[in-house]
Design a protein around this motif. Structure first.
Motif, PDB file in Angstrom:
ATOM      1  N   ALA A  65      52.010  39.255  38.970  1.00 30.47           N
ATOM      2  CA  ALA A  65      51.966  39.024  40.421  1.00 30.47           C
ATOM      3  C   ALA A  65      50.519  38.931  40.885  1.00 30.47           C
ATOM      4  CB  ALA A  65      52.688  40.148  41.147  1.00 30.47           C
ATOM      5  N   SER A  66      50.259  37.981  41.761  1.00 32.16           N
ATOM      6  CA  SER A  66      48.894  37.774  42.228  1.00 32.16           C
ATOM      7  C   SER A  66      48.397  38.982  43.028  1.00 32.16           C
ATOM      8  CB  SER A  66      48.824  36.528  43.108  1.00 32.16           C
ATOM      9  OG  SER A  66      47.548  36.426  43.720  1.00 32.16           O
ATOM     10  N   PRO A  67      47.180  39.455  42.748  1.00 34.75           N
ATOM     11  CA  PRO A  67      46.612  40.556  43.527  1.00 34.75           C
ATOM     12  C   PRO A  67      45.922  40.075  44.802  1.00 34.75           C
ATOM     13  CG  PRO A  67      45.140  40.002  41.736  1.00 34.75           C
ATOM     14  CD  PRO A  67      46.321  39.084  41.603  1.00 34.75           C
ATOM     15  N   TYR A  68      46.138  38.806  45.152  1.00 32.13           N
ATOM     16  CA  TYR A  68      45.475  38.230  46.320  1.00 32.13           C
ATOM     17  C   TYR A  68      46.514  37.726  47.316  1.00 32.13           C
ATOM     18  CZ  TYR A  68      41.837  38.345  42.818  1.00 32.13           C
ATOM     19  OH  TYR A  68      40.983  38.774  41.828  1.00 32.13           O
ATOM     20  N   LEU A  69      46.227  37.937  48.581  1.00 30.96           N
ATOM     21  CA  LEU A  69      47.125  37.529  49.659  1.00 30.96           C
ATOM     22  C   LEU A  69      46.453  36.481  50.537  1.00 30.96           C
ATOM     23  CD1 LEU A  69      48.875  40.730  51.076  1.00 30.96           C
ATOM     24  CD2 LEU A  69      49.923  38.838  49.821  1.00 30.96           C
ATOM     25  N   LEU A  70      47.231  35.488  50.958  1.00 32.47           N
ATOM     26  CA  LEU A  70      46.790  34.504  51.951  1.00 32.47           C
ATOM     27  C   LEU A  70      47.557  34.794  53.229  1.00 32.47           C
ATOM     28  CD1 LEU A  70      46.824  31.185  49.836  1.00 32.47           C
ATOM     29  CD2 LEU A  70      45.052  32.950  49.975  1.00 32.47           C
ATOM     30  N   LEU A  71      46.848  35.272  54.241  1.00 32.30           N
ATOM     31  CA  LEU A  71      47.480  35.695  55.488  1.00 32.30           C
ATOM     32  C   LEU A  71      47.039  34.806  56.645  1.00 32.30           C
ATOM     33  CD1 LEU A  71      46.948  39.558  55.096  1.00 32.30           C
ATOM     34  CD2 LEU A  71      48.998  38.230  54.509  1.00 32.30           C
ATOM     35  N   LEU A  72      47.997  34.302  57.404  1.00 38.20           N
ATOM     36  CA  LEU A  72      47.713  33.514  58.602  1.00 38.20           C
ATOM     37  C   LEU A  72      48.045  34.350  59.825  1.00 38.20           C
ATOM     38  CD1 LEU A  72      49.229  30.320  57.099  1.00 38.20           C
ATOM     39  CD2 LEU A  72      46.920  30.375  58.045  1.00 38.20           C
ATOM     40  N   ASN A  73      47.329  34.109  60.913  1.00 45.09           N
ATOM     41  CA  ASN A  73      47.502  34.946  62.099  1.00 45.09           C
ATOM     42  C   ASN A  73      48.673  34.513  62.978  1.00 45.09           C
ATOM     43  OD1 ASN A  73      46.150  32.592  62.901  1.00 45.09           O
ATOM     44  ND2 ASN A  73      45.254  33.615  64.688  1.00 45.09           N
ATOM     45  N   ASP A  74      49.545  33.663  62.451  1.00 48.41           N
ATOM     46  CA  ASP A  74      50.749  33.260  63.176  1.00 48.41           C
ATOM     47  C   ASP A  74      51.779  32.786  62.167  1.00 48.41           C
ATOM     48  OD1 ASP A  74      52.578  32.594  65.156  1.00 48.41           O
ATOM     49  OD2 ASP A  74      51.073  31.639  66.430  1.00 48.41           O
ATOM     50  N   THR A  85      43.157  34.453  56.302  1.00 45.95           N
ATOM     51  CA  THR A  85      42.457  35.560  55.662  1.00 45.95           C
ATOM     52  C   THR A  85      42.888  35.644  54.198  1.00 45.95           C
ATOM     53  OG1 THR A  85      42.363  36.820  57.728  1.00 45.95           O
ATOM     54  CG2 THR A  85      42.017  38.039  55.675  1.00 45.95           C
ATOM     55  N   VAL A  86      41.927  35.666  53.318  1.00 42.94           N
ATOM     56  CA  VAL A  86      42.189  35.856  51.892  1.00 42.94           C
ATOM     57  C   VAL A  86      41.702  37.245  51.532  1.00 42.94           C
ATOM     58  CG1 VAL A  86      41.797  34.993  49.558  1.00 42.94           C
ATOM     59  CG2 VAL A  86      41.817  33.397  51.491  1.00 42.94           C
ATOM     60  N   THR A  87      42.597  38.062  50.983  1.00 40.75           N
ATOM     61  CA  THR A  87      42.223  39.438  50.698  1.00 40.75           C
ATOM     62  C   THR A  87      42.905  39.928  49.434  1.00 40.75           C
ATOM     63  OG1 THR A  87      42.110  41.667  51.648  1.00 40.75           O
ATOM     64  CG2 THR A  87      44.105  40.404  52.075  1.00 40.75           C
ATOM     65  N   THR A  88      42.415  41.036  48.906  1.00 40.97           N
ATOM     66  CA  THR A  88      43.009  41.641  47.714  1.00 40.97           C
ATOM     67  C   THR A  88      44.022  42.695  48.132  1.00 40.97           C
ATOM     68  OG1 THR A  88      41.230  43.279  47.630  1.00 40.97           O
ATOM     69  CG2 THR A  88      40.940  41.266  46.344  1.00 40.97           C
ATOM     70  N   ILE A  89      44.965  42.967  47.232  1.00 35.61           N
ATOM     71  CA  ILE A  89      45.966  44.004  47.496  1.00 35.61           C
ATOM     72  C   ILE A  89      46.044  44.917  46.287  1.00 35.61           C
ATOM     73  CG2 ILE A  89      47.365  42.669  49.105  1.00 35.61           C
ATOM     74  CD1 ILE A  89      49.221  41.992  46.800  1.00 35.61           C
ATOM     75  N   SER A 169      37.480  35.331  37.266  1.00 33.19           N
ATOM     76  CA  SER A 169      36.458  34.954  36.291  1.00 33.19           C
ATOM     77  C   SER A 169      36.778  33.534  35.841  1.00 33.19           C
ATOM     78  CB  SER A 169      36.452  35.905  35.089  1.00 33.19           C
ATOM     79  OG  SER A 169      37.640  35.749  34.333  1.00 33.19           O
ATOM     80  N   LYS A 170      35.948  32.965  34.993  1.00 35.13           N
ATOM     81  CA  LYS A 170      36.230  31.613  34.515  1.00 35.13           C
ATOM     82  C   LYS A 170      37.405  31.591  33.545  1.00 35.13           C
ATOM     83  CE  LYS A 170      33.155  31.396  30.485  1.00 35.13           C
ATOM     84  NZ  LYS A 170      32.045  30.657  29.864  1.00 35.13           N
ATOM     85  N   ASP A 171      37.845  32.775  33.092  1.00 32.07           N
ATOM     86  CA  ASP A 171      38.934  32.847  32.123  1.00 32.07           C
ATOM     87  C   ASP A 171      40.279  33.197  32.744  1.00 32.07           C
ATOM     88  OD1 ASP A 171      37.177  32.315  29.975  1.00 32.07           O
ATOM     89  OD2 ASP A 171      36.579  34.421  29.917  1.00 32.07           O
ATOM     90  N   ASN A 172      40.289  33.887  33.884  1.00 38.05           N
ATOM     91  CA  ASN A 172      41.541  34.373  34.467  1.00 38.05           C
ATOM     92  C   ASN A 172      41.673  33.954  35.926  1.00 38.05           C
ATOM     93  OD1 ASN A 172      42.172  35.827  32.033  1.00 38.05           O
ATOM     94  ND2 ASN A 172      40.809  37.464  32.709  1.00 38.05           N
ATOM     95  N   PHE A 173      42.815  33.374  36.259  1.00 36.19           N
ATOM     96  CA  PHE A 173      43.050  32.972  37.647  1.00 36.19           C
ATOM     97  C   PHE A 173      44.535  33.080  37.969  1.00 36.19           C
ATOM     98  CE2 PHE A 173      43.433  29.163  35.070  1.00 36.19           C
ATOM     99  CZ  PHE A 173      44.535  28.502  35.592  1.00 36.19           C
ATOM    100  N   TRP A 174      44.821  33.136  39.261  1.00 33.33           N
ATOM    101  CA  TRP A 174      46.190  33.222  39.756  1.00 33.33           C
ATOM    102  C   TRP A 174      46.493  32.052  40.682  1.00 33.33           C
ATOM    103  CZ3 TRP A 174      43.507  37.532  38.512  1.00 33.33           C
ATOM    104  CH2 TRP A 174      44.176  38.567  37.843  1.00 33.33           C
ATOM    105  N   ALA A 175      47.735  31.600  40.650  1.00 28.76           N
ATOM    106  CA  ALA A 175      48.225  30.663  41.653  1.00 28.76           C
ATOM    107  C   ALA A 175      48.606  31.468  42.891  1.00 28.76           C
ATOM    108  CB  ALA A 175      49.434  29.894  41.118  1.00 28.76           C
TER     109      ALA A 175
END
Length: 232
Positions: A65-74, A85-89, A169-175
């Motif tokens: 599961a992605s440790p990053y959240l994409l949050l919109l204010n509406d 807002t892009v943030t970590t969880i 990093s250049k080796d690890n990424f999340w969708a």
């Protein structure tokens, strides 16, 4: 110089394509054996516009599961800009350093655009299918979060999500993908950005000249940079 005279091939498209293929093979060989040239620290390339994933040779899409959240204010969109807002969880989440984000409708069409004003540090907009429709990094800058303004389409193009990838990093990424935004009013699919071949220049489609235009300065600079990285 004879080498440039050979590669210019002004009388034959076949010769020109062969010349470009030779240069491409040389670059591929150099890049393949150079471990330090597989990342794009200055931002995502245009070739990633369709899939929005890193093209690092050693990059791996994480299945967790992605440790990053994409949050919109509406939860709805109209003609007003929205804050993304892009943030970590989670306590174990790492700060991120690279990203490529784009808004797409439920029909897969890129829509809207990012504001060039008040961009986060080490970031930029890029044009994939429409002006400023994509956001990416400009340097491998470590950050825990960021905020950016996104302008939705003025018409209802269906449900919209901000989607893309974030790399630690250049080796690890999340969708990553945000929650869907709802439009209002009558559905109008003509308002979305129709994907196109970003490599094509349609203004030249009626040009029957056999010449093959090559930006030799760009090729030369690219070869020199690649060579320096290989020997360094």
């Amino acid at each position: 110089m004879e080498i440039f005279r050979f590669f210019s091939c002004r009388k034959s498209n076949v010769c020109c394509h062969i010349s470009l293929a030779i240069v491409g093979i040389i670059l591929t060989i150099l890049l393949w054996f150079s471990p330090g040239t597989h990342a794009f620290p200055s931002g995502a390339p245009l070739t990633a516009c369709s899939h929005l994933m890193p093209v690092h040779m050693n990059g791996q899409l994480m299945e967790s599961a992605s440790p990053y959240l994409l949050l919109l204010n509406d939860t709805n969109y109209s003609s007003e800009p929205l804050k993304l807002t892009v943030t970590t969880i989670g306590p174990g989440a790492n700060n991120f350093m690279a990203f490529m984000l784009q808004a797409r409708s439920e029909f897969g069409q890129p829509v809207g655009h990012f504001s060039q004003l008040d961009l986060p540090g080490a970031s930029k907009t890029m044009t994939c299918y429409g002006d400023d429709d994509t956001l990416t990094h400009t340097a491998a800058f470590i950050r825990p979060a960021m905020e950016v303004i996104w302008h939705p389409p003025t018409k209802n193009v269906g449900k919209i999500s901000i989607t893309g990838s974030i790399a630690v990093s250049k080796d690890n990424f999340w969708a990553v993908r945000s929650e869907q935004l709802q439009g209002s009013g009558k559905l109008d699919l003509s308002a979305s950005n129709a994907p196109r071949n970003i490599r094509n220049n349609n203004n030249n489609k009626n040009n029957n000249s056999p010449r093959c235009s090559v930006d030799w300065l760009s090729w030369t600079v690219l070869l020199v940079i690649t060579f320096v990285k290989v020997i360094s």
